[in-house]
Design a protein around this motif. Sequence first.
Motif, short mmCIF file in Angstrom:
data_model
loop_
_atom_site.label_atom_id
_atom_site.label_comp_id
_atom_site.label_asym_id
_atom_site.label_seq_id
_atom_site.Cartn_x
_atom_site.Cartn_y
_atom_site.Cartn_z
N GLY A 17 14.55 -13.69 3.24
CA GLY A 17 15.50 -13.00 4.48
C GLY A 17 14.04 -11.64 5.01
N THR A 18 14.57 -10.74 5.56
CA THR A 18 13.64 -9.73 5.57
C THR A 18 12.95 -8.98 4.81
OG1 THR A 18 15.32 -9.74 8.45
CG2 THR A 18 13.66 -7.90 7.10
N GLY A 19 10.83 -9.41 4.82
CA GLY A 19 10.28 -8.54 3.75
C GLY A 19 9.19 -7.65 5.32
N PHE A 20 8.36 -7.45 4.69
CA PHE A 20 7.34 -6.85 5.87
C PHE A 20 6.02 -7.28 5.36
CE2 PHE A 20 10.99 -3.51 4.58
CZ PHE A 20 11.09 -3.15 5.69
N ALA A 21 5.20 -7.55 6.66
CA ALA A 21 3.88 -7.65 6.50
C ALA A 21 2.76 -6.15 6.56
CB ALA A 21 3.50 -8.85 7.74
N VAL A 22 2.22 -6.10 5.74
CA VAL A 22 1.46 -4.89 6.17
C VAL A 22 0.13 -5.65 7.31
CG1 VAL A 22 -0.01 -3.11 5.02
CG2 VAL A 22 2.36 -4.45 4.32
N LEU A 23 -0.71 -5.08 7.84
CA LEU A 23 -1.61 -5.25 8.79
C LEU A 23 -2.21 -4.28 8.78
CD1 LEU A 23 1.26 -6.62 9.64
CD2 LEU A 23 -0.26 -7.75 11.73
N ARG A 24 -3.85 -4.90 8.90
CA ARG A 24 -5.43 -3.92 8.91
C ARG A 24 -5.97 -4.58 10.01
NH1 ARG A 24 -7.22 -2.03 3.60
NH2 ARG A 24 -5.06 -0.95 3.82
N ASP A 25 -6.08 -3.88 11.12
CA ASP A 25 -6.70 -3.96 12.21
C ASP A 25 -6.26 -5.26 12.84
OD1 ASP A 25 -8.85 -1.49 11.87
OD2 ASP A 25 -9.71 -2.93 10.50
N GLY A 26 -4.78 -5.88 12.45
CA GLY A 26 -4.58 -6.79 13.56
C GLY A 26 -4.30 -7.76 12.87
N VAL A 27 -5.06 -7.51 11.07
CA VAL A 27 -4.71 -8.54 9.84
C VAL A 27 -4.12 -8.46 8.97
CG1 VAL A 27 -6.44 -10.37 8.45
CG2 VAL A 27 -7.43 -9.50 11.04
N VAL A 28 -3.10 -9.56 8.94
CA VAL A 28 -2.27 -9.15 7.35
C VAL A 28 -3.03 -9.59 6.62
CG1 VAL A 28 -0.54 -10.32 6.70
CG2 VAL A 28 -0.22 -10.69 8.64
N ILE A 29 -2.56 -7.87 5.92
CA ILE A 29 -3.49 -7.88 4.51
C ILE A 29 -2.58 -7.83 3.56
CG2 ILE A 29 -5.29 -6.52 5.54
CD1 ILE A 29 -4.03 -3.93 3.69
N GLY A 30 -1.13 -7.91 3.70
CA GLY A 30 0.16 -8.00 3.13
C GLY A 30 0.92 -8.58 2.48
N VAL A 31 2.21 -9.15 1.92
CA VAL A 31 2.67 -8.93 1.88
C VAL A 31 3.74 -8.55 1.57
CG1 VAL A 31 5.24 -11.18 2.16
CG2 VAL A 31 3.28 -11.67 3.82
N VAL A 32 5.17 -8.56 1.89
CA VAL A 32 6.58 -7.41 0.98
C VAL A 32 7.71 -8.03 0.75
CG1 VAL A 32 7.35 -5.28 0.30
CG2 VAL A 32 4.58 -5.12 1.32
N ASN A 33 8.46 -8.98 0.20
CA ASN A 33 9.73 -9.32 -0.60
C ASN A 33 10.36 -8.20 -1.25
OD1 ASN A 33 9.76 -10.99 1.10
ND2 ASN A 33 8.35 -12.62 -0.26
N LEU A 34 11.79 -8.08 -1.67
CA LEU A 34 12.55 -7.41 -1.75
C LEU A 34 13.67 -8.35 -3.02
CD1 LEU A 34 11.70 -5.99 1.19
CD2 LEU A 34 12.77 -3.84 -0.15
N ASN A 35 14.01 -8.23 -3.52
CA ASN A 35 14.88 -8.30 -4.49
C ASN A 35 16.44 -7.23 -3.72
OD1 ASN A 35 16.58 -10.75 -5.43
ND2 ASN A 35 16.20 -9.77 -7.24
N VAL A 36 17.57 -7.84 -3.70
CA VAL A 36 18.50 -6.79 -3.71
C VAL A 36 19.53 -7.33 -4.34
CG1 VAL A 36 20.45 -6.30 -1.98
CG2 VAL A 36 17.56 -6.29 -1.11
N VAL A 37 20.28 -6.40 -5.40
CA VAL A 37 20.59 -7.38 -5.82
C VAL A 37 21.98 -6.08 -5.58
CG1 VAL A 37 22.09 -7.18 -8.46
CG2 VAL A 37 19.74 -8.37 -7.76
N ALA A 38 23.60 -6.31 -6.10
CA ALA A 38 24.33 -4.80 -6.34
C ALA A 38 24.11 -3.70 -5.08
CB ALA A 38 25.04 -4.83 -7.66
N GLY A 39 24.37 -4.39 -3.73
CA GLY A 39 23.34 -3.32 -2.58
C GLY A 39 22.09 -2.40 -2.72
N ARG A 40 21.34 -3.25 -3.93
CA ARG A 40 20.29 -1.89 -4.23
C ARG A 40 18.97 -2.45 -4.21
NH1 ARG A 40 21.74 3.76 -7.69
NH2 ARG A 40 23.01 4.22 -6.46
N VAL A 41 17.97 -2.20 -4.21
CA VAL A 41 16.87 -2.89 -4.11
C VAL A 41 16.60 -3.28 -5.48
CG1 VAL A 41 14.16 -3.41 -3.43
CG2 VAL A 41 15.89 -2.88 -1.99
N ALA A 42 16.36 -4.55 -6.20
CA ALA A 42 16.18 -4.76 -7.43
C ALA A 42 14.72 -4.81 -8.04
CB ALA A 42 17.22 -5.77 -8.47
#
Length: 345
Positions: free
Chosen positions: A304-329
């Motif tokens: 689903g929707t996550g986040f890419a972390v960029l430094r100087d225009g280069v992706v240095i990290g990707v964040v994924n979230l697992n949602v359970v019962a309306g909250r981030v688990a």
Amino acid sequence: MTDDPERDAHGTDAREDDGDGDPRDDARAELADVIDERRRLLALAYRMLGTTGEAEDAVQETYVRWYRMSDAERDAIANPAGWLTRVAGRVCLDLLGTARARRERYVGPWLPEPLPAGYFAAGSGAAATSAPAVSAGVAGGSVTAQTDAAPDPLDRVTLDEAVSSALLVVLEAMTPPERVSFVLHDVFAVPFPEIAEIVGRSPAAVRQLATSARRRVAAERSRQVSRAEHDAVVAAFAAATQAGDLAALTRVLDPDVTLRSDGGGLVSAARKPVFGAENVARFLLGLLAKNPADRVEPTATTDGTGFAVLRDGVVIGVVNLNVVAGRVADLWIVMNPEKLGAWRD
């Protein structure tokens, strides 16, 4: 059937030439079919191994074994796709046998490689995808977001869930025979008798392995929310983070939330999991404060929707979230550059 299952994946009746057409055309067509299998084999190997790098190695070894045979031996294989699938499964099983030792030597938590939404469906390593359900931009180490109610196509959701981080974490806890049996049978519809030859068990035993794996996967899927709910929670998470609101961020996190960060010993990352809503919230806000020049942008991932972390225009990290019962688990932060190739192509 021959003694070598790699040379008799789906029968060994040689193809008969009816005398029509140029045999070279048939050879070229067969070669094209074999090469076209590469994307499917990569998808299979990734589900078994958890990284595209290891998947590439497994597929390369599969093709080496194919071309190591003589022309006559290859012609005797009635179904090259079936043969390639079986050999790839055997190669992955061997790699999984040594993976546990590699994981034990790994610096910090080991996480599956995150992928852009539709990665295998698109047939490309490019990270370009359809617009995510949360549109956001981050400058100066902050996050902004707004919701977009447009749903993902059903086929995209189905394909992506099959390679989501949530599912791969469950697969990682399985034994190698259990994982291979489940992926081959439930995802790629390989019959149990053929899987039995790959894992060295009886068909009945393989059926039990797949059943056990299916229960684990079903337990995880029973916790999953709809893609719309997932992205709504991510939007709330982004808004709280952008505002630097510790209380609001804590509310969107499950009380027992776990954050894991994978740097592989190659870059700076938390080497131990962070547990609990307040601890995770403080960790995240502190991370943004320490890296004010980084940009955190929303991106469509297989979770689903996550986040890419960029430094100087280069992706240095990707964040994924697992949602359970309306909250981030769960939060999975992959910083290991060896696992970010799909985001840099």
